[in-house]
Design a protein around this motif. Structure first.
Motif, mmCIF file in Angstrom:
data_model
loop_
_atom_site.group_PDB
_atom_site.id
_atom_site.type_symbol
_atom_site.label_atom_id
_atom_site.label_comp_id
_atom_site.label_asym_id
_atom_site.label_seq_id
_atom_site.Cartn_x
_atom_site.Cartn_y
_atom_site.Cartn_z
ATOM 1 N N ARG A 183 -5.605 -4.779 0.357
ATOM 2 C CA ARG A 183 -6.338 -4.281 1.543
ATOM 3 C C ARG A 183 -6.891 -5.489 2.306
ATOM 4 N NH1 ARG A 183 -10.352 0.401 -0.401
ATOM 5 N NH2 ARG A 183 -10.502 0.750 1.851
ATOM 6 N N TRP B 48 -7.838 1.892 5.425
ATOM 7 C CA TRP B 48 -7.049 1.088 4.471
ATOM 8 C C TRP B 48 -7.493 -0.370 4.430
ATOM 9 C CZ3 TRP B 48 -4.834 -2.607 7.499
ATOM 10 C CH2 TRP B 48 -4.778 -2.292 8.863
ATOM 11 N N THR B 49 -8.345 -0.818 5.359
ATOM 12 C CA THR B 49 -8.812 -2.217 5.305
ATOM 13 C C THR B 49 -9.853 -2.345 4.177
ATOM 14 O OG1 THR B 49 -10.506 -1.811 6.971
ATOM 15 C CG2 THR B 49 -8.399 -2.634 7.780
ATOM 16 N N SER C 299 -9.950 6.070 0.799
ATOM 17 C CA SER C 299 -9.459 6.532 2.092
ATOM 18 C C SER C 299 -10.226 7.787 2.515
ATOM 19 C CB SER C 299 -7.973 6.845 1.924
ATOM 20 O OG SER C 299 -7.370 7.158 3.125
ATOM 21 N N ASP D 78 -6.637 -2.741 -4.368
ATOM 22 C CA ASP D 78 -7.633 -3.461 -3.559
ATOM 23 C C ASP D 78 -7.141 -4.842 -3.126
ATOM 24 O OD1 ASP D 78 -9.612 -1.744 -3.066
ATOM 25 O OD2 ASP D 78 -11.058 -2.558 -4.509
ATOM 26 N N LEU E 90 0.852 -1.201 0.000
ATOM 27 C CA LEU E 90 0.000 0.000 0.000
ATOM 28 C C LEU E 90 0.882 1.243 0.000
ATOM 29 C CD1 LEU E 90 -2.795 -0.967 2.569
ATOM 30 C CD2 LEU E 90 -2.951 -0.906 0.080
#
Ligand SMILES: Cc1cc2nc3c(=O)[nH]c(=O)nc-3n(C[C@H](O)[C@H](O)[C@H](O)COP(=O)(O)OP(=O)(O)OC[C@H]3O[C@@H](n4cnc5c(N)ncnc54)[C@H](O)[C@@H]3O)c2cc1C
Length: 470
Positions: free
Chosen positions: A406, A422-423, A429, A403, A293
């Motif tokens: 995440r 960020w999950t 965000s 994606d 990320l």
């Protein structure tokens, strides 16, 4: 369940991080009867959406202007839960201004979605007919369904869909760079499409813009009272140093002391979670995922003038470095209610990579010079105070393919959960993404305690012809 075991509702939950994700999870679980203890390393709540007193002045500033949209259903639910929904000012109109002052206002009209804003869009004087027709065609390509992320970036998509440069510079770029905090050639088509489908096309209500009328830490600080009124505890200046998890619970180490909880939620930014994950091979896969990320910066420029330089409360500023103007002295309730003395403006630059290395003085000089191109009264006004707040890791980048990296809120450790914008929430965000992650982690925790609760609320329904697309 054995009668000697504590009921799931009385289980203790430790939450690491007092940003929106941690506060949303903590508030929901406290409401469901769990014993919540929240640990925040800073002396204030709100995380990346917070405010503080600027040293040497009596001014409380937000780290940056935060806005939400009507489609942020979980964030709005969180405001209702805390009883602060009245502290959001809602706007139906957005003004776009060119250097020199030519402006256009986008607002909903009487037509059914997705055409509700079409009349004001067709009236726009900042775009030519050729641009408007091209944008209309591209919007119709985005309307039917959310595209999959197949690795294409949105700039390539726009060029493939015949968008003229002016349409890109004066429409797609200002809307998307501020919504997703990334450059067009680094954002996935899926997220760009989501912004337009959720906020522009679905309904007029979904596209309304909300702006907090109180400083952010005041808005989100109410979550501490909410949690404590339900038997929980919020600890400030309490940095969690390490976490161990086993089948029976979780141990947190805080300033050399061990704290046990039946469950824990790690709600820190992704860089912080990487360091806190328990030792062991299970953590390695997650760490590798998080290392992919990336983050992107936002710069807020706060200017105080001795007089009013524009009657507008906010505007999109086109074709310059500065992108949005918010007139805080008209938006903040405390300022609105007091006698006018000068004006306080915040300018926002999203995806501000070019400003990261610039000095505060260079940024202020640039901002005042550019602002005067939009509002000539700036040339007569005196700048009485100014500050620049750079958030270098403001948000994660919604790059094509991101994606896949995440993680879900559920971890390999049955009593440990993750929350954070960020999950995997399907949202970029944002404050809405953070609250969704917190509610999602809280739901997963109650499921694992065989005491399933539902905290996430549904999206707004599509209206008008958008109902055909769902
Ligand atoms: C400049 C800027 C502008 C933005 N503008 C918008 C906007 O207009 N609209 C919008 O929707 N979103 C906006 N965002 C994004 C939004 O602020 C975030 O998506 C959201 O606040 C993230 O919340 P979070 O709880 O996931 O993370 P965070 O807010 O980062 O919260 C994590 C918390 O964990 C704490 N913490 C970290 N490590 C530890 C530890 N070891 N022990 C204890 N505590 C710890 C941190 O201090 C922090 O308080 C903006 C963000 C920035 C930075």
């Amino acid at each position: 369940m054995n009668a000697d075991q504590p009921s799931p509702q009385r289980s203790s939950v430790a939450i690491v991080g007092g940003g929106l994700a941690g506060l949303a999870a903590g508030s929901a679980l406290a409401d469901a009867g769990y014993q919540v203890e929240l640990f925040e390393r800073r002396p204030y709540l709100g995380g990346r959406a917070s405010s503080y007193e600027l040293p040497g002045t009596a001014e409380v500033v937000d780290n940056c202007q935060h806005v939400l949209l009507g489609c942020c259903t979980n964030l709005i639910d969180f405001y209702r839960r805390l009883g602060v929904e009245q502290q959001i000012r809602w706007y139906d109109e957005i003004t776009f201004i060119l250097p020199g002052g030519r402006s256009s206002t986008l607002k909903p009209g009487a037509l059914p979605p997705p055409f509700h804003a079409a009349p004001s869009f067709l009236d726009s004087t900042v775009l030519d007919l050729k641009d408007k027709l091209a944008i209309g065609r591209a919007m119709m390509a985005l309307a039917p369904k959310l595209p999959k992320d197949d690795g294409e970036d949105f700039l390539s998509w726009l060029l493939r869909h015949g968008q003229p440069q002016k349409a890109i510079n004066r429409f797609w770029m200002p809307v998307l760079v501020s919504a997703l905090n990334e450059d067009l050639d680094r954002m996935s088509v899926r997220y760009a499409a989501q912004v337009f489908r959720e906020s522009f096309l679905k309904s007029a209500e979904a596209g309304r813009m909300g702006v907090p009328s109180v400083p952010l830490s005041q808005l989100y600080g109410t979550a501490a009272d909410y949690i404590e009124a339900r038997g929980g505890k919020v600890h400030m200046r309490a940095a969690v140093d390490s976490v161990r998890a086993d089948a029976d619970g979780v141990q947190l180490c805080i300033g050399g002391e061990d704290v046990h909880a039946d469950y824990a939620i790690l709600a820190t930014p992704f860089g912080g979670v990487e360091k806190l994950l328990p030792d062991g091979s299970e953590a390695e896969g997650l760490r590798n995922q998080l290392r992919n990320l990336e983050s992107s910066p936002i710069t807020g420029i706060h200017l105080w003038f001795d007089r009013e330089v524009t009657p507008l409360e906010h505007a999109v500023l086109l074709e310059r470095t500065i992108q949005w103007m918010f007139q805080k002295s008209k938006i903040l309730a405390t300022r609105r209610d007091s006698a006018p003395s000068g004006s306080y403006l915040e300018l926002v630059v999203s995806a501000s990579k070019t400003l990261v290395e610039k000095s505060r003085a260079e940024i202020i000089e640039m901002a005042v010079r550019e602002l005067a191109e939009f509002f000539p009264a700036v040339r007569e006004a005196t700048l009485t105070k100014a500050t620049v707040i750079k958030e270098v890791h403001a948000t994660f980048s919604p790059t094509p393919g991101s994606d896949a990296f995440r993680p879900s809120q559920v971890t390999p450790w049955p009593r440990l959960f993750l929350a954070g914008d960020w999950t995997a929430t399907g949202w970029p965000s944002t404050m809405e993404g953070a609250v969704r992650s917190g509610y999602g982690a809280a739901e997963a925790l109650t499921n694992s305690a065989s005491n399933a609760n539902r905290f996430l609320v549904p999206d707004l329904p599509a209206k008008g012809l958008m109902r055909l697309f769902g």
